[in-house]
Enzyme design. Structure first.
Site, mmCIF file in Angstrom:
data_model
loop_
_atom_site.group_PDB
_atom_site.id
_atom_site.type_symbol
_atom_site.label_atom_id
_atom_site.label_comp_id
_atom_site.label_asym_id
_atom_site.label_seq_id
_atom_site.Cartn_x
_atom_site.Cartn_y
_atom_site.Cartn_z
ATOM 1 C CG HIS A 95 1.101 -2.953 6.807
ATOM 2 N ND1 HIS A 95 1.968 -2.502 5.836
ATOM 3 C CD2 HIS A 95 0.310 -1.903 7.094
ATOM 4 C CE1 HIS A 95 1.719 -1.229 5.565
ATOM 5 N NE2 HIS A 95 0.701 -0.848 6.303
ATOM 6 C CG ASN A 124 3.000 2.651 3.396
ATOM 7 O OD1 ASN A 124 3.054 1.593 4.021
ATOM 8 N ND2 ASN A 124 1.907 3.393 3.360
#
Length: 488
Positions: free
Chosen positions: A55, A128
């Protein structure tokens, strides 16, 4: 024109000249006594903090969650205590596998992490844009991520590593099918859903537990790139999704999502045909329908990217009273791994940074010292507990309800007796012909460089999910499906 402020050093000392270094004569060397120069250069050398391992590249914005349905029968969490209640939040979107300079349109899952600044402290929902993940055992997480990064010798993306791992990990089938469909390349952050993905628990005032999954459904509609469009946009504007989010909010076009839950009783979980805490599987909506409980809106851009987006730190361990964990193995590991990553990246006091700090409650902890301690560091109050001097004490009402566990401590084979194909096949079968064509084409393009051994092994997984799925990939790679199935 407003009066200009005086430039100072970081210690507040006025700077007399910010254009010229102190030198020994017009042509002489720079002197060590130029303290302003030394401070600027020393700080410049330290402007970059360690990049997130996953990320790494993201965008974020502030907003609110407004409760639209009363679920106080299931949870004592105060942010859900009444219809109309608003809670401030910060949401960070991200790609997962790429570096900070990677393209927003890359084929990759997208992070969807929300920090709710509740009156009982911060609740972080760290998920997510997919309801499932590639693995169900956290022991395999470093291995998975290594395959998504660069080859240690060539420093290039490595399709062989990717498909070697997937083909040896059949539990990845569901997420692989999502990733290589057009859902793997969202058009913007505004046009995709978010999911808590894991199973969590809700605890009501009576101490009763209900298992829950969180869903955040976009009101902008789902929009994805085809693979060709994603490649084109990645070259033309690598920051396409970051730009889109910032510009939309700046123009007052505030994106919104429906905040929903799926609920399952402990009795239903015990009778469920598969493990309800398995991160590679979804709960069927026909059995556990979505319940809309609120509206999430993003309505304010950060004033400074580094301070507010790069330093934002989310942790699944930030759970307020009324919301708790579950036996999900992946979640259990993330409860440690995420705050540990922040302690490494930002320091032991990362919770004191403004974007991470609790806003509606006092922080009364016994942690002291460490790099970048803000405030009075507890002053002269005791730094231990119990104490006789009026220090903060525990609140028994915040304890989690007991959870009955059974079984011997051992390393259990998580693949034994597990069905890793049905839900992936179900997803394939509800796709349109065009969606199936895109999925198969994207997989074929990615698998083309790998060895036949890996191709055969992975195609057998596709065939296990659906015969047409396996046949389509085999034909796309110029392989005979009968030979593939006959080869071990």
């Amino acid at each position: 024109m407003a009066e200009r402020k005086t430039l100072t050093t970081a210690s507040g000392i006025p700077v007399g000249d910010n254009q010229n270094s102190i030198t020994a004569g017009p042509r002489g060397p720079v002197l060590l006594e130029d303290l302003h120069l030394l401070e600027k250069l020393a700080h410049f050398n330290r402007e970059r903090i360690p990049e997130r391992i996953v990320h790494a590249k993201g965008a974020g914005a502030y907003g609110t969650l407004t409760v639209t349905k009363d679920i106080s029968a299931h949870t004592k969490a105060k942010l859900f205590s009444e219809v109309g209640k608003k809670t401030e939040l910060f949401l960070r979107f991200s790609t997962v596998g790429g570096e900070k300079g990677s393209a927003d349109a890359a084929r990759d899952p997208r992070g969807f992490a929300v920090k709710f600044y509740t009156e009982e402290g911060n609740w972080d929902l760290v998920g997510n844009n997919t309801p499932v993940f590639f693995i169900r055992d956290p022991l395999k997480f470093p291995d998975l991520i290594h395959t998504q990064k660069r080859n240690p010798q060539t420093n290039l993306p490595d399709a062989t590593a990717v498909w070697d791992f997937f083909s040896l990990s059949p539990e990845s089938m569901h997420q692989v099918t999502i990733l290589y469909s057009d859902r793997g390349t969202p058009r913007t952050y505004r046009h995709m859903n978010g999911y808590g993905s894991h199973t969590y628990s809700l605890i009501n005032p009576a101490g009763e537990r209900t298992w829950v999954k969180f869903h955040v459904k976009t009101n902008q509609g789902i929009e994805n790139f085809t693979d060709e469009e994603a490649v084109k946009v990645s070259g033309e504007d690598p920051d396409s999704a970051t730009r889109d989010l910032f510009d939309a909010i700046a123009k007052g076009e505030f994106p919104t999502w429906r905040f929903c839950v799926q609920l399952m009783t402990e009795e239903q979980a015990n009778a469920f045909p598969f493990n309800p805490f398995d991160l590679t599987k979804v709960w069927p909506h026909a059995d556990f329908p979505l319940i809309e409980v609120g509206t999430l809106e993003l309505n304010r851009n950060p004033a400074n990217y580094f301070a507010e987006v790069e330093q934002a730190a989310f942790s699944p361990a930030n759970l307020v009273p009324g919301i708790g964990p579950s036996p999900d193995k992946m979640l259990q590991a993330r409860l440690f791994a995420y705050p540990d990553a922040h302690r490494y990246r930002l320091g032991a006091n990362h919770q004191q940074l403004p974007v991470n700090a609790a806003k509606a409650t006092d922080v009364n902890a016994y942690q002291r010292d460490g790099f970048m301690t803000f405030g009075d560091n507890g002053g002269g109050s005791p730094n231990y507990e119990p104490n006789s001097f009026g220090g903060p004490v525990e609140d028994p009402s915040a304890k989690l309800s007991p959870l009955a566990l059974e079984g011997a401590a051992a390393q259990y084979d998580h693949r034994e007796g597990n069905d890793d194909y049905t839900q992936a096949g179900d997803l394939f079968r509800i796709m349109s012909d065009e969606q199936k064509s895109h999925l198969i084409g994207n997989i074929v393009g990615s698998m083309r460089p790998v060895s036949d051994e890996i191709k055969y092994r992975q195609i057998r997984h596709f065939h296990g999910a659906d015969p047409d799925y396996g046949k389509g990939v085999a034909e796309g790679l110029g392989l005979d499906i009968a030979k593939v199935l006959a080869t071990e």
